[in-house]
Scaffold this active site. Structure first.
Site, mmCIF file in Angstrom:
data_model
loop_
_atom_site.group_PDB
_atom_site.id
_atom_site.type_symbol
_atom_site.label_atom_id
_atom_site.label_comp_id
_atom_site.label_asym_id
_atom_site.label_seq_id
_atom_site.Cartn_x
_atom_site.Cartn_y
_atom_site.Cartn_z
ATOM 1 N N HIS A 84 17.255 7.382 -28.134
ATOM 2 C CA HIS A 84 17.826 6.463 -29.138
ATOM 3 C C HIS A 84 17.425 5.018 -28.832
ATOM 4 O O HIS A 84 17.180 4.224 -29.734
ATOM 5 C CB HIS A 84 19.336 6.628 -29.209
ATOM 6 C CG HIS A 84 19.741 8.015 -29.646
ATOM 7 N ND1 HIS A 84 19.256 8.596 -30.794
ATOM 8 C CD2 HIS A 84 20.546 8.951 -29.065
ATOM 9 C CE1 HIS A 84 19.753 9.816 -30.919
ATOM 10 N NE2 HIS A 84 20.535 10.068 -29.873
ATOM 11 N N ASP B 146 13.847 10.485 -37.362
ATOM 12 C CA ASP B 146 14.300 11.685 -36.649
ATOM 13 C C ASP B 146 13.400 11.989 -35.444
ATOM 14 O O ASP B 146 12.224 11.649 -35.438
ATOM 15 C CB ASP B 146 14.282 12.873 -37.625
ATOM 16 C CG ASP B 146 15.111 14.041 -37.114
ATOM 17 O OD1 ASP B 146 15.915 13.844 -36.175
ATOM 18 O OD2 ASP B 146 14.954 15.151 -37.648
ATOM 19 N N LEU C 31 11.869 -9.700 -46.398
ATOM 20 C CA LEU C 31 12.133 -8.258 -46.343
ATOM 21 C C LEU C 31 13.637 -8.035 -46.429
ATOM 22 O O LEU C 31 14.418 -8.761 -45.804
ATOM 23 C CB LEU C 31 11.625 -7.686 -45.004
ATOM 24 C CG LEU C 31 11.938 -6.222 -44.716
ATOM 25 C CD1 LEU C 31 11.036 -5.307 -45.568
ATOM 26 C CD2 LEU C 31 11.716 -5.869 -43.230
HETATM 27 C C1 IPE Z 1 17.487 10.873 -34.882
HETATM 28 O O1 IPE Z 1 17.094 11.563 -33.776
HETATM 29 C C2 IPE Z 1 18.478 9.786 -34.553
HETATM 30 C C3 IPE Z 1 19.856 10.052 -34.992
HETATM 31 C C4 IPE Z 1 20.262 11.087 -35.657
HETATM 32 C C5 IPE Z 1 20.859 9.070 -34.623
HETATM 33 P P1 IPE Z 1 17.878 12.874 -33.302
HETATM 34 O O2 IPE Z 1 18.953 12.469 -32.359
HETATM 35 O O3 IPE Z 1 18.311 13.685 -34.472
HETATM 36 O O4 IPE Z 1 16.731 13.599 -32.498
HETATM 37 P P2 IPE Z 1 16.405 15.166 -32.474
HETATM 38 O O5 IPE Z 1 16.201 15.593 -33.906
HETATM 39 O O6 IPE Z 1 17.548 15.856 -31.812
HETATM 40 O O7 IPE Z 1 15.132 15.223 -31.683
HETATM 41 MG MG MG Z 2 17.430 15.221 -35.575
#
Ligand code: IPE
Ligand code: MG
Length: 250
Positions: free
Chosen positions: A46, A29, A140
């Protein structure tokens, strides 16, 4: 700086090489916040998250990790704007196309858990190829959770058996593994980056006795040394599974 980090990490990795064999699951996250804090679009977060995954997958077998499950896309994430979901799906496809050969080299068996019917055909094809090409990997077991919901998986398994009254917990666990294809093994250590402290519908059944480590750091900043520290923290904890600690006398 990056090189410095990598050297430090490598030294730590050697020092931390232990006999433990663990299933580590990570709620990756914080990608969006990582990007916006740098004035970048969320999609760049991402992309940086995919880089973090590459790093962690490479070091995991050296830290005693036999199975690594990464929460890449939750079924709840369909609520996000379509452009963001499309960007994530595109990055996942690119990732699978680029990483399959590295997985083969490194002995990594790749599986996807989660629904596949809502994914774009090209991603589904990349998943099928990656899974069949890497099926014999022994170093793995990497499981990527894509369009994954633990509740949905449990519900699906339960609905197959709802009229059976003598179903053992073990048989149900096996059924769950079958329903989610990439198998179902007990999680030893659950890590969540990004500062939140919740499970968000991830591996509810498998985390029954997992140890939790929550980190404020965002997923793109997660380094091998962080995984090493979490594994060391896990080793320090005593797991009683409802029993008594070793030194406790009645
Ligand atoms: C996690 O990062 C990745 C996915 C959910 C795909 P977020 O996109 O939730 O990032 P924040 O929490 O908004 O910073
Ligand atoms: Mg998030």
């Amino acid at each position: 700086m990056l090189m410095e980090n990598m050297i430090v990490d490598r030294a730590h990795l050697v020092a931390a090489h232990t006999a433990v064999k663990v299933h580590v699951a990570i709620i990756c996250d914080g990608n969006g916040r990582w990007a916006t804090s740098r004035g970048l679009p969320r999609s760049e977060g991402h992309r940086a998250g995919a880089e973090a995954a590459r790093r962690i997958i490479r070091c995991a077998p050296h830290l005693g990790v036999h199975t690594l499950t990464l929460f890449a896309l939750s079924s709840a994430n369909w609520q996000r704007p379509p452009a963001e979901v499309d960007a994530i799906l595109g990055i996942l496809e690119e990732y699978l196309l680029a990483e399959t050969s590295h997985c083969l080299e490194g002995g990594v068996r790749l599986s996807i858990i989660g629904r596949r019917d809502r994914l774009p055909a090209a991603l589904r094809a990349a998943i099928g190829d990656a899974e069949s090409l890497t099926a014999k990997g022994m170093a793995l077991h990497l499981r990527l959770a894509i369009d994954y919901s633990a509740r949905q998986t449990i519900y699906q398994a339960a609905s197959k058996f709802y009229k059976v009254t003598n179903l053992s917990s073990e048989a149900f666990g096996n059924l769950l593994a079958e329903v989610q294809r990439g198998g179902s093994t007990e999680v030893d250590l659950l890590i969540r980056t990004g500062g939140e402290q919740r499970l968000s519908d991830f591996l509810l059944w498998e985390c029954a006795f997992a140890e939790f480590v929550f980190l404020p750091k965002r997923w793109p900043d997660f380094m091998p040394v962080d995984l090493r520290n979490a594994v060391l923290e896990f080793e320090r904890r005593e797991r009683t599974r409802g029993g008594l600690p070793r030194e406790c006398t009645v």
